[in-house]
Motif scaffolding. Structure first.
Motif, PDB file in Angstrom:
ATOM      1  N   VAL A 116      -0.585   4.558 -10.361  1.00  0.00           N
ATOM      2  CA  VAL A 116      -1.487   3.552  -9.962  1.00  0.00           C
ATOM      3  C   VAL A 116      -0.332   2.407  -9.515  1.00  0.00           C
ATOM      4  O   VAL A 116       0.558   2.338 -10.912  1.00  0.00           O
ATOM      5  N   SER A 117      -0.180   1.359  -8.456  1.00  0.00           N
ATOM      6  CA  SER A 117       0.913   1.026  -8.291  1.00  0.00           C
ATOM      7  C   SER A 117       0.379  -1.119  -8.253  1.00  0.00           C
ATOM      8  O   SER A 117      -1.167  -0.765  -8.077  1.00  0.00           O
ATOM      9  N   SER A 118       1.349  -1.755  -7.627  1.00  0.00           N
ATOM     10  CA  SER A 118       1.040  -3.490  -7.580  1.00  0.00           C
ATOM     11  C   SER A 118       0.317  -3.581  -6.154  1.00  0.00           C
ATOM     12  O   SER A 118       1.123  -4.049  -5.051  1.00  0.00           O
ATOM     13  N   GLY A 119      -1.180  -2.804  -5.896  1.00  0.00           N
ATOM     14  CA  GLY A 119      -1.599  -2.934  -4.362  1.00  0.00           C
ATOM     15  C   GLY A 119      -1.339  -1.570  -4.161  1.00  0.00           C
ATOM     16  O   GLY A 119       0.290  -1.087  -4.222  1.00  0.00           O
ATOM     17  N   ALA A 120      -1.970  -1.308  -2.838  1.00  0.00           N
ATOM     18  CA  ALA A 120      -1.608   0.135  -1.903  1.00  0.00           C
ATOM     19  C   ALA A 120      -0.299  -0.128  -1.434  1.00  0.00           C
ATOM     20  O   ALA A 120       0.520   0.170  -0.613  1.00  0.00           O
ATOM     21  N   LYS A 121       0.106  -1.496  -0.814  1.00  0.00           N
ATOM     22  CA  LYS A 121       1.571  -2.008  -0.333  1.00  0.00           C
ATOM     23  C   LYS A 121       2.210  -1.261  -0.676  1.00  0.00           C
ATOM     24  O   LYS A 121       3.388  -0.589  -0.884  1.00  0.00           O
ATOM     25  N   HIS A 122       2.847  -1.070  -2.214  1.00  0.00           N
ATOM     26  CA  HIS A 122       3.246  -1.036  -3.223  1.00  0.00           C
ATOM     27  C   HIS A 122       3.781   0.365  -3.176  1.00  0.00           C
ATOM     28  O   HIS A 122       4.192   1.437  -3.353  1.00  0.00           O
ATOM     29  N   SER A 123       2.055   0.952  -3.014  1.00  0.00           N
ATOM     30  CA  SER A 123       2.155   2.764  -3.320  1.00  0.00           C
ATOM     31  C   SER A 123       2.514   3.027  -2.026  1.00  0.00           C
ATOM     32  O   SER A 123       3.253   4.173  -1.924  1.00  0.00           O
ATOM     33  N   LEU A 124       2.402   2.316  -0.831  1.00  0.00           N
ATOM     34  CA  LEU A 124       3.504   3.147   0.052  1.00  0.00           C
ATOM     35  C   LEU A 124       4.684   2.996   0.527  1.00  0.00           C
ATOM     36  O   LEU A 124       5.355   3.476   0.713  1.00  0.00           O
ATOM     37  N   TYR A 125       5.336   2.376  -0.516  1.00  0.00           N
ATOM     38  CA  TYR A 125       6.713   1.854  -0.018  1.00  0.00           C
ATOM     39  C   TYR A 125       7.110   2.494  -0.917  1.00  0.00           C
ATOM     40  O   TYR A 125       8.461   3.401  -1.111  1.00  0.00           O
TER      41      TYR A 125
END
Ligand code: PMP
Ligand code: GLU
Length: 401
Positions: free
Chosen positions: A98-107
């Motif tokens: 789990v990350s701070s938003g899917a944008k963060h996940s993608l990065y």
């Protein structure tokens, strides 16, 4: 005068246009200007009460400390359960981060899988942040052009031809931002059949999965165990649960990559906010199907209104909450302003500027999505606002010669 330069990486990117336009629009609204905001992809519904109450409880019970880097077990187990019951995908909690938003996940994904010069096959029109994130990780976005003629979908032949020894990953975003295109299960299987033959990661951004209108969402990871072992399924809470500000996204994928992403995240942001994680636990399972019907109703309204305007070509989006009209025929025309001065609409960027300043409608020009003939309307706003916007658009078009 400072002569020190910024890094090569940062100079290669530009700020997110979706967020810049939204910020500008919200500032105009705060000044009392009656702009209709069709720019950002943000549901106008409220965060579910179950999520908000879980967050309040987290605060008052002091659940406000560091958590495990990839997220609390309760949330990862909840996500595992969601993937099993809703997507027929079997993962363990260790295969979730789990990350701070899917944008963060993608990065995190691009950081974990790309070496400098690695190519990522990116179907266009694409969401604005994909190419920039790939560049930040020193990868090379290789654009696969699509247009209205294929419903903005890549064909298996097109994909096969684009694969080279440098190809490291293929990015699949269905339902798509900005086109709303949804690959049918058959189309996904045909794409998967090509990818199976190659050692390529698949980054499958499924953040709009719940928002489809008559087409079933099918995760490519379901195709086979082999496919699943190469796929990173990206999802989040922003769109489904109207939780854009809470910043919770996640990835399900092969253990070694999840571990690598966790290691990277441990040195960068560490865990996503503890309170948001509890809110996400509260949100799971509360998706309101009525939102789908409401979005479909709005989509149909916007499509109907666009069809009345001269020179607009518009594919019918089957998912997400965007419409992506092609207005190539408007480019080069002259617009007469209220004071009778004239201005040539030389690009969709000029069009977007004029729509904002002269018609009080905020949309996103297609340039940042790799589609300079189109613009994006987000219909994640009320019917009242949409009616107002479409009337204004019609008036605007009547002043084009
Ligand atoms: N993927 C797509 C296709 C998106 O449109 C967005 C924008 N919300 C995201 C990922 C990122 O969403 P968030 O960071 O809010 O979870
Ligand atoms: N993804 C949404 C959009 O495209 C939110 C803004 C952003 O993160 O780009 O409008």
């Amino acid at each position: 005068m400072m002569s020190l330069e910024l890094s090569r990486r940062i100079r290669a990117i530009s700020p997110s246009p979706t967020l810049s336009i939204d910020t500008k629009t919200k500032a105009l609204l705060a000044e009392g200007i009656d702009v209709v905001n069709l720019s950002v992809g943000e549901p106008d519904f409220n965060t579910p009460d179950q999520a908000s109450l879980a967050a309040i409880s987290a605060i008052i019970t002091n659940f406000t400390k560091y958590t495990p880097v990839p997220g609390i077990m309760e949330l990862r187990k909840g996500i595992v359960n969601k993937l099993r019951t809703e997507n027929e995908l079997a993962y363990t909690p260790e295969e979730i981060i789990v990350s701070s938003g899917a944008k963060h996940s993608l990065y995190n994904i691009f950081m974990a899988i790309l070496n400098p010069g690695d190519e990522v096959l990116l179907p266009a029109p694409y969401w604005v942040s994909y190419p920039e994130q790939i560049r930040l990780c020193e990868g090379v976005p290789v654009v696969l052009a699509t247009d209205e003629s294929t419903g903005f979908k890549v064909t298996p032949e097109q994909l096969e031809q684009a694969i080279t020894p440098k190809t490291r990953a293929f990015l699949l975003n269905s339902p798509s931002n900005p086109t709303g295109a949804v690959y049918t299960p058959e189309e996904i299987r045909a794409i998967a059949a090509v990818l199976e033959k190659h050692d390529i990661y698949v980054v499958s951004d499924e953040i709009y999965e719940q928002l489809t209108y008559g087409v079933e969402h099918y995760s490519i990871a379901r195709f086979s165990e082999n496919m699943k072992s190469k796929t990173l399924v990206v999802n989040g809470f922003s769109k489904t649960f109207a939780m854009t500000g809470w910043r919770v996204g996640y990835v399900a994928g092969p253990l070694p990559i999840i571990k690598a992403m966790t290691s990277f995240q441990s040195h960068t942001t560490a865990n996503p906010a503890s309170i948001s994680q509890k809110a996400a636990v509260g949100a799971l399972g509360t998706f309101d199907q009525e939102h789908v019907a409401e979005f479909q109703h709005r989509r149909d309204f916007v499509l109907g209104q666009l069809a009345e305007l001269p020179g607009v070509i518009c594919a019918k989006p089957e998912g997400a909450f965007y419409v992506f009209p092609n207005v190539r025929s408007w480019i080069g025309k002259t617009y007469t302003r209220a004071n009778q001065s004239t201005i040539v609409v030389d690009s969709v960027d000029t069009l977007a500027e004029l729509l904002l300043t002269d018609a009080n409608i905020s949309i996103v020009p297609g340039t940042g999505f790799g589609a300079p003939d189109n613009f994006r309307i987000s219909y994640a706003t009320s019917m009242e606002q949409l009616k107002k916007a479409m009337n204004r658009l019609s008036d605007f078009v009547s002043r084009l010669r």
